[in-house]
Motif scaffolding. Sequence first.
Motif, PDB file in Angstrom:
ATOM      1  N   TYR A  98      35.949  49.363  46.253  1.00 43.29           N
ATOM      2  CA  TYR A  98      35.171  48.920  45.158  1.00 43.29           C
ATOM      3  C   TYR A  98      34.952  47.364  45.454  1.00 43.29           C
ATOM      4  CZ  TYR A  98      32.879  48.078  40.742  1.00 43.29           C
ATOM      5  OH  TYR A  98      31.845  48.044  39.676  1.00 43.29           O
ATOM      6  N   LEU A  99      33.693  47.045  45.568  1.00 45.78           N
ATOM      7  CA  LEU A  99      33.424  45.612  45.964  1.00 45.78           C
ATOM      8  C   LEU A  99      32.916  44.752  44.796  1.00 45.78           C
ATOM      9  CD1 LEU A  99      31.723  45.843  49.536  1.00 45.78           C
ATOM     10  CD2 LEU A  99      34.040  45.223  49.020  1.00 45.78           C
ATOM     11  N   ASP A 100      33.520  43.757  44.341  1.00 45.26           N
ATOM     12  CA  ASP A 100      32.959  43.135  43.179  1.00 45.26           C
ATOM     13  C   ASP A 100      32.663  41.646  43.774  1.00 45.26           C
ATOM     14  OD1 ASP A 100      32.216  42.262  40.653  1.00 45.26           O
ATOM     15  OD2 ASP A 100      34.097  42.642  39.727  1.00 45.26           O
ATOM     16  N   HIS A 101      31.605  40.841  43.250  1.00 49.49           N
ATOM     17  CA  HIS A 101      31.367  39.568  43.656  1.00 49.49           C
ATOM     18  C   HIS A 101      31.253  39.004  42.360  1.00 49.49           C
ATOM     19  CE1 HIS A 101      28.487  36.318  44.714  1.00 49.49           C
ATOM     20  NE2 HIS A 101      30.035  35.834  45.167  1.00 49.49           N
ATOM     21  N   VAL A 102      32.216  38.071  41.974  1.00 44.53           N
ATOM     22  CA  VAL A 102      32.101  37.371  40.999  1.00 44.53           C
ATOM     23  C   VAL A 102      31.422  36.143  40.938  1.00 44.53           C
ATOM     24  CG1 VAL A 102      33.887  36.287  39.020  1.00 44.53           C
ATOM     25  CG2 VAL A 102      34.423  38.265  40.090  1.00 44.53           C
ATOM     26  N   LEU A 117      40.767  34.238  30.014  1.00 43.89           N
ATOM     27  CA  LEU A 117      39.957  34.889  31.118  1.00 43.89           C
ATOM     28  C   LEU A 117      39.812  36.310  30.744  1.00 43.89           C
ATOM     29  CD1 LEU A 117      40.831  32.784  34.326  1.00 43.89           C
ATOM     30  CD2 LEU A 117      38.843  32.570  32.666  1.00 43.89           C
ATOM     31  N   GLU A 118      39.918  36.382  29.547  1.00 44.77           N
ATOM     32  CA  GLU A 118      40.188  38.127  29.121  1.00 44.77           C
ATOM     33  C   GLU A 118      38.893  38.801  29.866  1.00 44.77           C
ATOM     34  OE1 GLU A 118      42.826  38.965  27.806  1.00 44.77           O
ATOM     35  OE2 GLU A 118      42.053  41.038  27.936  1.00 44.77           O
ATOM     36  N   GLY A 119      37.626  38.075  29.897  1.00 46.55           N
ATOM     37  CA  GLY A 119      36.488  38.759  30.518  1.00 46.55           C
ATOM     38  C   GLY A 119      36.699  39.356  31.796  1.00 46.55           C
ATOM     39  N   LEU A 120      37.456  38.419  32.706  1.00 50.00           N
ATOM     40  CA  LEU A 120      37.893  38.659  34.001  1.00 50.00           C
ATOM     41  C   LEU A 120      38.738  39.695  33.913  1.00 50.00           C
ATOM     42  CD1 LEU A 120      37.722  37.796  37.005  1.00 50.00           C
ATOM     43  CD2 LEU A 120      39.389  36.341  36.683  1.00 50.00           C
ATOM     44  N   ILE A 122      39.336  42.075  31.908  1.00 46.61           N
ATOM     45  CA  ILE A 122      38.460  43.405  31.401  1.00 46.61           C
ATOM     46  C   ILE A 122      37.726  44.009  32.612  1.00 46.61           C
ATOM     47  CG2 ILE A 122      36.538  44.361  30.062  1.00 46.61           C
ATOM     48  CD1 ILE A 122      37.468  42.550  27.916  1.00 46.61           C
ATOM     49  N   ARG A 123      37.009  43.074  33.574  1.00 49.30           N
ATOM     50  CA  ARG A 123      36.219  43.444  34.568  1.00 49.30           C
ATOM     51  C   ARG A 123      37.105  43.914  35.685  1.00 49.30           C
ATOM     52  NH1 ARG A 123      32.045  38.966  36.923  1.00 49.30           N
ATOM     53  NH2 ARG A 123      31.546  40.318  38.878  1.00 49.30           N
ATOM     54  N   ARG A 126      38.442  47.365  34.557  1.00 55.83           N
ATOM     55  CA  ARG A 126      37.786  48.639  34.638  1.00 55.83           C
ATOM     56  C   ARG A 126      37.526  48.957  36.438  1.00 55.83           C
ATOM     57  NH1 ARG A 126      32.253  47.844  36.018  1.00 55.83           N
ATOM     58  NH2 ARG A 126      31.191  49.944  35.803  1.00 55.83           N
TER      59      ARG A 126
ATOM     60  N   GLU B  71      28.224  38.955  34.164  1.00 56.26           N
ATOM     61  CA  GLU B  71      28.911  37.532  34.724  1.00 56.26           C
ATOM     62  C   GLU B  71      29.901  37.055  33.724  1.00 56.26           C
ATOM     63  OE1 GLU B  71      29.781  37.450  37.673  1.00 56.26           O
ATOM     64  OE2 GLU B  71      28.267  38.467  38.738  1.00 56.26           O
ATOM     65  N   ILE B  72      30.664  37.662  32.857  1.00 53.55           N
ATOM     66  CA  ILE B  72      31.470  37.072  31.902  1.00 53.55           C
ATOM     67  C   ILE B  72      33.128  37.004  32.462  1.00 53.55           C
ATOM     68  CG2 ILE B  72      32.131  37.136  29.605  1.00 53.55           C
ATOM     69  CD1 ILE B  72      29.203  36.514  30.130  1.00 53.55           C
ATOM     70  N   LEU B  73      33.267  35.891  32.262  1.00 56.08           N
ATOM     71  CA  LEU B  73      34.821  35.636  32.638  1.00 56.08           C
ATOM     72  C   LEU B  73      35.687  35.164  31.715  1.00 56.08           C
ATOM     73  CD1 LEU B  73      34.727  33.892  36.316  1.00 56.08           C
ATOM     74  CD2 LEU B  73      34.666  36.255  35.641  1.00 56.08           C
ATOM     75  N   ILE B  75      36.418  34.283  27.619  1.00 57.04           N
ATOM     76  CA  ILE B  75      36.205  34.808  26.406  1.00 57.04           C
ATOM     77  C   ILE B  75      36.938  33.699  25.341  1.00 57.04           C
ATOM     78  CG2 ILE B  75      37.201  36.574  24.629  1.00 57.04           C
ATOM     79  CD1 ILE B  75      35.182  37.632  26.632  1.00 57.04           C
TER      80      ILE B  75
END
Lengths: 590, 114
Positions: A98-102, A117-120, A122-123, A126, B71-73, B75
Amino acid sequence: MTAQNKQPVGRVAKAPSGIRGLDEITFGGLPQGRPTLVCGGAGSGKTLLALEFLARGAIEFDEPGLFVGFEETAEELSANIASLGFDLEKLVTAKKLYLDHVKFDHVHTVEAGEFDLEGLFIRLGRAIDLIGARRVALDTIESLFARLPNPVVLRAELQRLFRWFKDRGVTVVMTGERGGGLHTRSELEEYVSDCVIKLDHRVVDGVSTRRLRIVKYRGSAHGTNEYPFLIDDSGISVLPITSLGLEQQVSYERISTGIPRLDMMLGGEGYYRGSSILLSGTSGTGKSTVAATFADATCRRGERCLYLAFEESKSQIIRNMRSIGLDLEPWTVSGKLRFVPLRPASSGLETHLNSIHRQVGEFQPDAVVIDPISSFMHSGSPIEAGNVVLRIVDFLKSRQITAVLTNLVAGGTPEKATDLNISSLIDTWLLLREVELGGERNRVIDIVKSRGMAHSNQMREFRLTDQGIELVDVYRGSEGVLTGSMRLAQEAKELASGERLLAEVERKKSLLDSKRRLTMSRIDALRLDFETEEQEIQAAIEEAEQRKDSLKRERVEMSVSRGADHTENVDQPNDLESSQDQTVRQRDPS
Amino acid sequence: MNLPAEPISDTATRGDPEQTWLLRLYVAGSTPRCVAALTRLKEVCEAFFPGNHRIEVIDLLDHPELAERDEILAIPTLVRQSPLPIRKIIGDLSDIHNVLAGLQTPTSRPSKPS
């Protein structure tokens, strides 16, 4: 593996990288379920290493991987790794990768209060769940430092991130840009204490060289050297010095050197198959000729020989060898012998190594001649060149290929000084030199060492005739190697000096005898002296004793005659008195 | 206080009729930080764009795929979807000056919500 291992279970579990050579120097791979930091400057190959770790993990070890790029876009990545010969698209489609570009648009972002950085998380969580990732590469998470406004929060969050990865048991490879002095700009090594790999890409004297070093590997033994590595169409290959380990097979089979008398010197049978032979000598001592004769002998046995020539072209070598009656051309025509010209300075040492690996892989030779290995010195420092030669020798040994290496020694330096420090890896070391004596210049050959065989310790004169190499007995004495009339003269001289030595011994023997007798008589005289003295002293002692007694008696008599008071202590006060008396009395006569 | 799972909207009639402020707040569960951010966002909106705004709350725990798409890092993250260009404000919005600067409110009105 080490005694001070802090792991509860003795051994650190390892995730094999599949990268050639890397698993050997890490003794099995990267720490499983733990983060590894790969740091290095721009263009040092960090991203490629991380990507290859994932790709090989997915292909060879059935461990799907998540690649998180913080700098390069997915398209750039695909292009990047396509050059490595991995089909990323296929892996992505098969849900192995899986390639993900942040992206993080820091220009249009404002910080207004506390965040995490909960968003990261979660990302990433997933993406890991989507493909069941066992390996994660973060390339390079450091760039977040430049984009996120709050480094304090970032550090805390990164710590949390690595704990989170550990809990999930995924093996993490993160890349980091190298900063001044420290391993990485943002001191990423603070978070990654398990394994740190350093990559380096430098250009020395116009030659590009890549290096890899395991800076640390907690709980595991690892190779500590700087290892050269290559990036080619099959990925990264690290070239460890001793990849063969100790389980290397050795052959008892012997093969001819092509020179009968040299075979005789080497226990009567020649070299061991698969051993490495070093021919060192100054210019013009016949190194190439000995090597070419061996190449010829190899082909005569119906085997294949690869001749890597640094200084001469194929046609030059063939012409030169013809002059001593050695015709190599038929072997090149029949495909038994292959010449590969190498330009020393044209490429880096690693490239040489790589091309040798490839040539050997293609041609599958039974023997390899490298003439001369000293040319590697032109492509790097002596230490680096020595390492490359070590690796070549190692590589050939591991394949049971007999290696004949010539080494040009500069005139005036001791012949045994190999600049390349490779003597420990050499099984048979022949020294070729020129001896000037009695108006002649003669070549001599000498076996410095030859492991595992009873070899001659005698020098031989060797002549290059039009029938090839011919070895002749020489005289080896205290004053050098002599031939002909010089030898006879020397022998006579030595005989005469031998007789003189015998006479000298006899003379010294009688001298010793008389000295002994002299000493003995001296001892007797001394003893006599002593005895006399002893008697005298003894007599004196006795006399003194008698005198002491008579003094006491006199004192008593005197006190009696003076009518001393008997209630007083007789001894103490009288002592003073008596001594006074004594002095008085002694003075009296004078 | 629990955040509603569905996006909520909060519109009124006053203010510039052409400009509807669409503000999207990304949260992860009902952490104190996320709850505080929503409360402050509502206050700001009431003070600056009364009747002229829409607030959407997206919980990434319910929609994890949106973290990558949008693009959410960080929170919480507040995204100004409109007016364009898109702007992001990260944090619990406790720093009101930065919130206003980030949103680029049309006039720097002094009415500072408490």
